[in-house]
Design a protein around this motif. Structure first.
Motif, PDB file in Angstrom:
ATOM      1  N   LYS A   1      11.139 -10.316  18.280  1.00  0.00           N
ATOM      2  CA  LYS A   1      11.665  -8.425  18.584  1.00  0.00           C
ATOM      3  C   LYS A   1      12.458  -8.548  20.181  1.00  0.00           C
ATOM      4  CE  LYS A   1      10.204  -3.771  17.285  1.00  0.00           C
ATOM      5  NZ  LYS A   1       8.665  -3.185  16.913  1.00  0.00           N
ATOM      6  N   GLU A   2      11.456  -9.264  20.976  1.00  0.00           N
ATOM      7  CA  GLU A   2      12.153  -9.061  22.617  1.00  0.00           C
ATOM      8  C   GLU A   2      13.621  -9.415  22.713  1.00  0.00           C
ATOM      9  OE1 GLU A   2       7.568  -7.829  24.216  1.00  0.00           O
ATOM     10  OE2 GLU A   2       7.962 -10.114  24.366  1.00  0.00           O
ATOM     11  N   LEU A   3      13.726 -10.393  22.205  1.00  0.00           N
ATOM     12  CA  LEU A   3      15.301 -11.587  22.635  1.00  0.00           C
ATOM     13  C   LEU A   3      15.131 -11.071  21.734  1.00  0.00           C
ATOM     14  CD1 LEU A   3      16.946 -13.883  23.982  1.00  0.00           C
ATOM     15  CD2 LEU A   3      15.377 -15.326  21.823  1.00  0.00           C
ATOM     16  N   LEU A   4      15.600 -10.142  20.727  1.00  0.00           N
ATOM     17  CA  LEU A   4      16.395  -9.587  19.985  1.00  0.00           C
ATOM     18  C   LEU A   4      17.169  -8.305  20.618  1.00  0.00           C
ATOM     19  CD1 LEU A   4      17.552  -9.760  17.256  1.00  0.00           C
ATOM     20  CD2 LEU A   4      15.984  -8.561  15.680  1.00  0.00           C
ATOM     21  N   ALA A   5      16.159  -7.364  21.006  1.00  0.00           N
ATOM     22  CA  ALA A   5      16.446  -6.351  21.959  1.00  0.00           C
ATOM     23  C   ALA A   5      17.468  -6.856  23.563  1.00  0.00           C
ATOM     24  CB  ALA A   5      15.757  -5.432  22.122  1.00  0.00           C
ATOM     25  N   LYS A   6      16.823  -7.901  24.011  1.00  0.00           N
ATOM     26  CA  LYS A   6      17.672  -7.921  24.712  1.00  0.00           C
ATOM     27  C   LYS A   6      19.731  -8.728  24.060  1.00  0.00           C
ATOM     28  CE  LYS A   6      14.950  -9.924  28.314  1.00  0.00           C
ATOM     29  NZ  LYS A   6      14.958 -10.767  29.155  1.00  0.00           N
ATOM     30  N   LEU A   7      19.434  -9.664  23.118  1.00  0.00           N
ATOM     31  CA  LEU A   7      20.441 -10.293  22.666  1.00  0.00           C
ATOM     32  C   LEU A   7      21.401  -8.984  22.410  1.00  0.00           C
ATOM     33  CD1 LEU A   7      19.393 -13.117  20.292  1.00  0.00           C
ATOM     34  CD2 LEU A   7      20.873 -13.349  23.181  1.00  0.00           C
ATOM     35  N   GLN A   8      20.684  -7.834  21.327  1.00  0.00           N
ATOM     36  CA  GLN A   8      21.851  -6.639  21.161  1.00  0.00           C
ATOM     37  C   GLN A   8      21.948  -5.621  22.740  1.00  0.00           C
ATOM     38  OE1 GLN A   8      18.764  -5.347  18.580  1.00  0.00           O
ATOM     39  NE2 GLN A   8      19.462  -6.125  16.526  1.00  0.00           N
ATOM     40  N   THR A   9      21.182  -5.740  23.394  1.00  0.00           N
ATOM     41  CA  THR A   9      21.859  -5.119  25.031  1.00  0.00           C
ATOM     42  C   THR A   9      22.738  -5.822  25.278  1.00  0.00           C
ATOM     43  OG1 THR A   9      20.332  -5.292  25.995  1.00  0.00           O
ATOM     44  CG2 THR A   9      20.107  -3.795  25.415  1.00  0.00           C
ATOM     45  N   ARG A  10      23.138  -6.837  25.148  1.00  0.00           N
ATOM     46  CA  ARG A  10      24.828  -7.524  25.634  1.00  0.00           C
ATOM     47  C   ARG A  10      25.528  -7.515  24.449  1.00  0.00           C
ATOM     48  NH1 ARG A  10      20.459  -9.484  28.171  1.00  0.00           N
ATOM     49  NH2 ARG A  10      20.078  -9.547  30.642  1.00  0.00           N
ATOM     50  N   GLY A  11      25.425  -6.781  23.313  1.00  0.00           N
ATOM     51  CA  GLY A  11      26.731  -6.727  22.143  1.00  0.00           C
ATOM     52  C   GLY A  11      26.750  -8.294  21.268  1.00  0.00           C
ATOM     53  N   MET A  12      25.383  -8.688  21.217  1.00  0.00           N
ATOM     54  CA  MET A  12      25.294  -9.230  19.753  1.00  0.00           C
ATOM     55  C   MET A  12      25.073  -9.475  18.943  1.00  0.00           C
ATOM     56  SD  MET A  12      23.424 -13.154  20.147  1.00  0.00           S
ATOM     57  CE  MET A  12      23.005 -14.255  18.369  1.00  0.00           C
ATOM     58  N   ASP A  13      25.608  -8.470  18.051  1.00  0.00           N
ATOM     59  CA  ASP A  13      25.149  -7.940  16.461  1.00  0.00           C
ATOM     60  C   ASP A  13      24.300  -9.066  16.076  1.00  0.00           C
ATOM     61  OD1 ASP A  13      24.836  -5.685  14.607  1.00  0.00           O
ATOM     62  OD2 ASP A  13      26.943  -6.905  13.725  1.00  0.00           O
ATOM     63  N   ILE A  14      23.606  -8.922  16.164  1.00  0.00           N
ATOM     64  CA  ILE A  14      22.142 -10.224  15.080  1.00  0.00           C
ATOM     65  C   ILE A  14      21.066  -9.170  14.952  1.00  0.00           C
ATOM     66  CG2 ILE A  14      21.261 -11.324  17.441  1.00  0.00           C
ATOM     67  CD1 ILE A  14      21.075 -13.092  16.158  1.00  0.00           C
ATOM     68  N   SER A  15      20.627  -9.528  13.468  1.00  0.00           N
ATOM     69  CA  SER A  15      19.059  -9.262  12.669  1.00  0.00           C
ATOM     70  C   SER A  15      18.096  -9.983  13.597  1.00  0.00           C
ATOM     71  CB  SER A  15      19.268  -8.911  11.572  1.00  0.00           C
ATOM     72  OG  SER A  15      20.194 -10.463  10.994  1.00  0.00           O
ATOM     73  N   ALA A  16      17.055  -9.542  12.843  1.00  0.00           N
ATOM     74  CA  ALA A  16      15.570 -10.510  13.003  1.00  0.00           C
ATOM     75  C   ALA A  16      15.629 -11.006  12.312  1.00  0.00           C
ATOM     76  CB  ALA A  16      14.262  -9.906  12.648  1.00  0.00           C
ATOM     77  N   PRO A  17      16.502 -11.309  10.472  1.00  0.00           N
ATOM     78  CA  PRO A  17      16.120 -12.830   9.807  1.00  0.00           C
ATOM     79  C   PRO A  17      17.082 -13.495  10.841  1.00  0.00           C
ATOM     80  CG  PRO A  17      15.880 -10.546   8.577  1.00  0.00           C
ATOM     81  CD  PRO A  17      16.360 -10.217  10.425  1.00  0.00           C
ATOM     82  N   CYS A  18      18.775 -12.935  11.475  1.00  0.00           N
ATOM     83  CA  CYS A  18      19.516 -14.324  11.571  1.00  0.00           C
ATOM     84  C   CYS A  18      18.947 -15.017  12.936  1.00  0.00           C
ATOM     85  CB  CYS A  18      20.774 -13.499  11.912  1.00  0.00           C
ATOM     86  SG  CYS A  18      22.130 -13.078  10.569  1.00  0.00           S
TER      87      CYS A  18
END
Length: 79
Positions: free
Chosen positions: A30-47
């Motif tokens: 969940k924390e890595l997901l947030a880092k990726l999303q704030t950098r512009g990577m459109d990714i969901s938890a299942p992805c």
């Protein structure tokens, strides 16, 4: 952390390394997901789970963003 239920796939070569680095950095998915999303990577938890499980292809742009979020050079993910 739940143990992986399925064996690793063969859609990428970086998923296991991403998991290793994430855990070394003390990050939950969940924390890595947030880092990726704030950098512009459109990714969901299942992805992200599929990416780490090597059942999802990773684009070159995504590889760069993931490396940045984990604080490593992109080449590090390929070793």
């Amino acid at each position: 952390m739940k143990p992986r239920m399925l064996p690793l796939g063969n859609m990428n070569i970086v998923g296991a390394k991403i998991t290793k680095l994430r855990l070394e950095n003390g990050l939950k998915q969940k924390e890595l997901l947030a880092k990726l999303q704030t950098r512009g990577m459109d990714i969901s938890a299942p992805c992200l789970s599929k990416l780490e499980g090597q059942t999802r292809i990773v684009s070159d742009k995504e590889l760069l963003i993931i490396a940045e979020a984990l604080g490593v050079r992109p080449e590090e993910l390929l070793r």
